[in-house]
Structure formats: structure tokens, C-alpha cells
Scaffold this active site. Structure first.
Site, PDB file in Angstrom:
ATOM      1  N   SER A 156      53.295  29.969  13.261  1.00 41.70           N
ATOM      2  CA  SER A 156      54.241  31.044  12.945  1.00 41.70           C
ATOM      3  C   SER A 156      54.324  31.367  11.458  1.00 41.70           C
ATOM      4  O   SER A 156      54.624  32.506  11.082  1.00 41.70           O
ATOM      5  CB  SER A 156      55.635  30.714  13.489  1.00 41.70           C
ATOM      6  OG  SER A 156      56.047  29.447  13.054  1.00 41.70           O
ATOM      7  N   HIS A 206      58.416  29.388   7.363  1.00 45.03           N
ATOM      8  CA  HIS A 206      58.438  30.836   7.574  1.00 45.03           C
ATOM      9  C   HIS A 206      58.588  31.590   6.255  1.00 45.03           C
ATOM     10  O   HIS A 206      57.938  32.618   6.038  1.00 45.03           O
ATOM     11  CB  HIS A 206      59.571  31.203   8.531  1.00 45.03           C
ATOM     12  CG  HIS A 206      59.362  30.695   9.915  1.00 45.03           C
ATOM     13  ND1 HIS A 206      60.347  30.710  10.886  1.00 45.03           N
ATOM     14  CD2 HIS A 206      58.274  30.148  10.516  1.00 45.03           C
ATOM     15  CE1 HIS A 206      59.869  30.210  12.013  1.00 45.03           C
ATOM     16  NE2 HIS A 206      58.627  29.856  11.814  1.00 45.03           N
TER      17      HIS A 206
END
Length: 329
Positions: A156, A206
């Protein structure tokens, strides 16, 4: 990128849905992006750990992304491999669905060589920035949890970086979990929302991905043409294509060689050892005087004589096609 300790992979039946979605997506595409397909396959195979790969793949406990262990032990496999591991099936499927959508668009627009270059650079930048952020929190704020205690895996972080690149020139608005925001700020909105509703994910992972995407765009703006890594990848791809092209040409030549019965159609120029019937364009062996397809014969000096005994001129096109089908059926 998800944090936490490994709990073991539990199948929820979602992988067949991922496979069906990927096949359907690729089936409708006029050009099939190979690098995106390779990344999907690599992540899925690493999660499934088939027997022929089991002895080659490290276990997830050996690849958790942890800044302290990476710097202390100079453990680069944690740095590079952690992005390809996932903690459970839903984690894998969610990331791969996102990769499929982003990868197809990016690879189609920039080409496979540049897409590979981008993925490699984003991987290094996102992981490096995450490490620097964790170290900075420890040094300047005496907050050591992200540096010492956080263990994370998953694709991610790279996906956040891809989202930044994909939306960098967009003036449109997009829907992020019900929130309408400008597309270029979608990654920031998703970062905040995910952290609010799924607090166990890696915030620094992230955030590192978003900053990596921004830095990549800045670096790319410094070059008027392809970046050096893209040039290297194109050269390597060209070297690999040459033997494959050579082998492909050899097979094509073999298919076009005549062995007694000839070929239908093909080039205008007759192949060596054959003569072409002007009535039906069938290539016949030099050993034959009459066309195998329609009966037209040729003279001894090699010129073709059109005979009417078999009524080749009167044969309709459909009859010639039928005879060809029977000949090769």
C-alpha cells in the site's frame, strides 16, 4: 502497508474473485500491460507460497519492515521484500485490486520500461522516507515506537505513491470513501480516513509513499527525456528481445516452408521449389504439373497454362474455399 504481528494466512475465498476480476480486466484491454500482471502474480504467489517456491521464499518474520532491524543488521531484504508480503487474504486482495486499476492506467500511458523504472524508484524512495521519518521522530521527539516496535508489510505504500503520480495532472474531483475531493489531494484524504477507521495500519508507511510520489515527480521534472534508469531498462529489454525475436522468426520460417503440398496465399513472390497457380493462388510443389486445388496445369518451361478441362475459371469463390478447407481439414 499493515502493521502488527503475523497471525497466519486465513483464506476467506476472496482470491478467486481477484483472479476473475483481473482476467476480465485484461480480456477487455487491447494491450495487456505485462509489468502490472507480473506484480499481481508476484504478490499473489508470495502470499500463497506454492511448494516449488517455499524453499526459496523467506518467511514473513524475516521480512517485516522495521527501521531499527534494517539499520542495525543492514538487513536489505526487509527493506525491499516487505512490500510484497501481506498479512491476510483481504489485505492482499484490497491492495491487488488497487494495483490493477492504477497499474493498468500508468503502464498504458507511460510504457512498460518507464513504469518499471517508476516502480523501482518509488519502492526505494517510499521505504527510505519511512525509515527517515521513524528515525527523525526518535531523534527530535524521543518517540521510538515507529522506529523500534512497528512491524509492517504490504504494497500500500507504493500504491499511495502511484496514486500521487496518477493524479498529479488531474483537475477532476474524486470520491474517497464518500468524500468528494480534488483528485490531486485524494492520497492525503485517503491517508487521514484510513488512519481514522483502520488505526493499526502503518501511518508512516503510507505517508512515506505520498512523499515518495511527490519527490518522484520533482525528480522527473528535472529531466526532459527518459530518466537514466528507464534508459537502462530499455537497453536490457532490447537485449532480451533480440534472441526471442530471432527464435520467433525461425519458427515463422519453418511454418512457411513447403513440404509437398504447398501453402495457400502468402507473399506474391513464389517460394523456391514451388509454383503458384494463377487461378486459385495455391502454392504447389515443383514436382506437380497440375494444381492440387483446382486442376490448372503448367507447361514444361515453367509457365502456367490455364486449362478448361477442370473448368477452373468457372469455379465460384465459395467452391474454391470449400476445397481448401477439405484439403487442410
Amino acid at each position: 502497508m499493515e502493521s502488527g504481528r503475523w497471525r497466519g494466512a486465513v483464506s476467506r475465498g476472496m482470491l478467486p474473485l481477484l483472479a476473475l476480476h483481473a482476467v476480465n480486466e485484461y480480456y477487455r484491454l487491447p494491450w495487456k500491460p505485462p509489468v502490472t500482471a507480473g506484480l499481481l502474480a508476484a504478490n499473489t504467489l508470495i502470499y500463497l507460497r506454492p511448494s516449488f517456491l517455499d524453499s526459496l521464499l523467506p518467511f514473513v518474520d524475516e521480512v517485516w519492515f522495521n527501521p531499527h532491524l534494517i539499520l542495525k543488521n543492514k538487513d536489505m531484504k526487509r527493506f525491499f521484500l516487505s512490500v510484497f508480503y501481506h498479512v491476510d487474504e483481504s489485505h492482499l486482495v484490497y491492495n491487488m485490486m488497487s494495483l490493477l486499476w492504477k497499474g493498468v492506467q500508468l503502464e498504458t500511458s507511460m510504457g512498460s520500461s518507464e513504469f518499471v523504472s517508476m516502480v523501482v524508484l518509488l519502492l526505494g524512495l517510499s521505504q527510505g522516507i519511512s525509515m527517515l521519518l521513524a528515525k527523525a521522530l526518535l531523534v527530535f521527539f524521543d518517540y521510538g515506537r515507529p522506529y523500534y516496535s512497528e512491524y509492517a508489510v504490504g504494497f500500500s505504500g507504493l500504491l499511495f505513491a502511484m496514486k500521487v503520480v496518477l493524479n498529479s495532472r488531474s483537475d477532476n474531483f474524486t470520491n474517497v470513501n464518500g468524500l468528494i475531493v480534488p483528485a490531486r489531494y485524494a492520497a492525503w484524504a485517503e491517508l487521514i480516513l484510513i488512519q481514522m477507521f483502520v488505526p493499526r495500519v502503518s501511518f508512516l508507511g503510507h505517508l512515506g509513499g505520498i512523499l515518495a510520489g511527490i519527490l518522484y515527480l520533482k525528480l522527473k521534472g528535472l529531466y526532459s527525456g527518459p530518466d537514466p534508469l528507464t534508459r537502462i531498462i530499455r537497453e536490457l529489454t532490447g537485449l532480451l528481445r533480440w534472441p526471442l525475436r530471432f527464435i520467433g522468426n525461425m519458427f515463422r520460417l519453418r511454418r512457411r516452408r513447403i513440404s509437398g503440398r504447398g501453402t495457400v496465399g502468402g507473399e506474391r513472390r513464389s517460394l523456391s521449389g514451388t509454383w503458384r497457380c494463377p487461378a486459385c493462388t495455391y502454392d504447389n510443389s515443383d514436382w506437380l504439373r497440375n494444381c492440387e486445388m483446382c486442376g490448372t496445369s503448367r507447361s514444361n518451361n515453367g509457365e502456367v497454362l490455364r486449362q478448361t478441362s477442370r473448368h477452373s475459371h468457372d469455379l465460384p469463390l465459395e467452391e474454391l474455399r470449400r476445397r481448401r478447407v477439405e484439403r487442410f481439414g
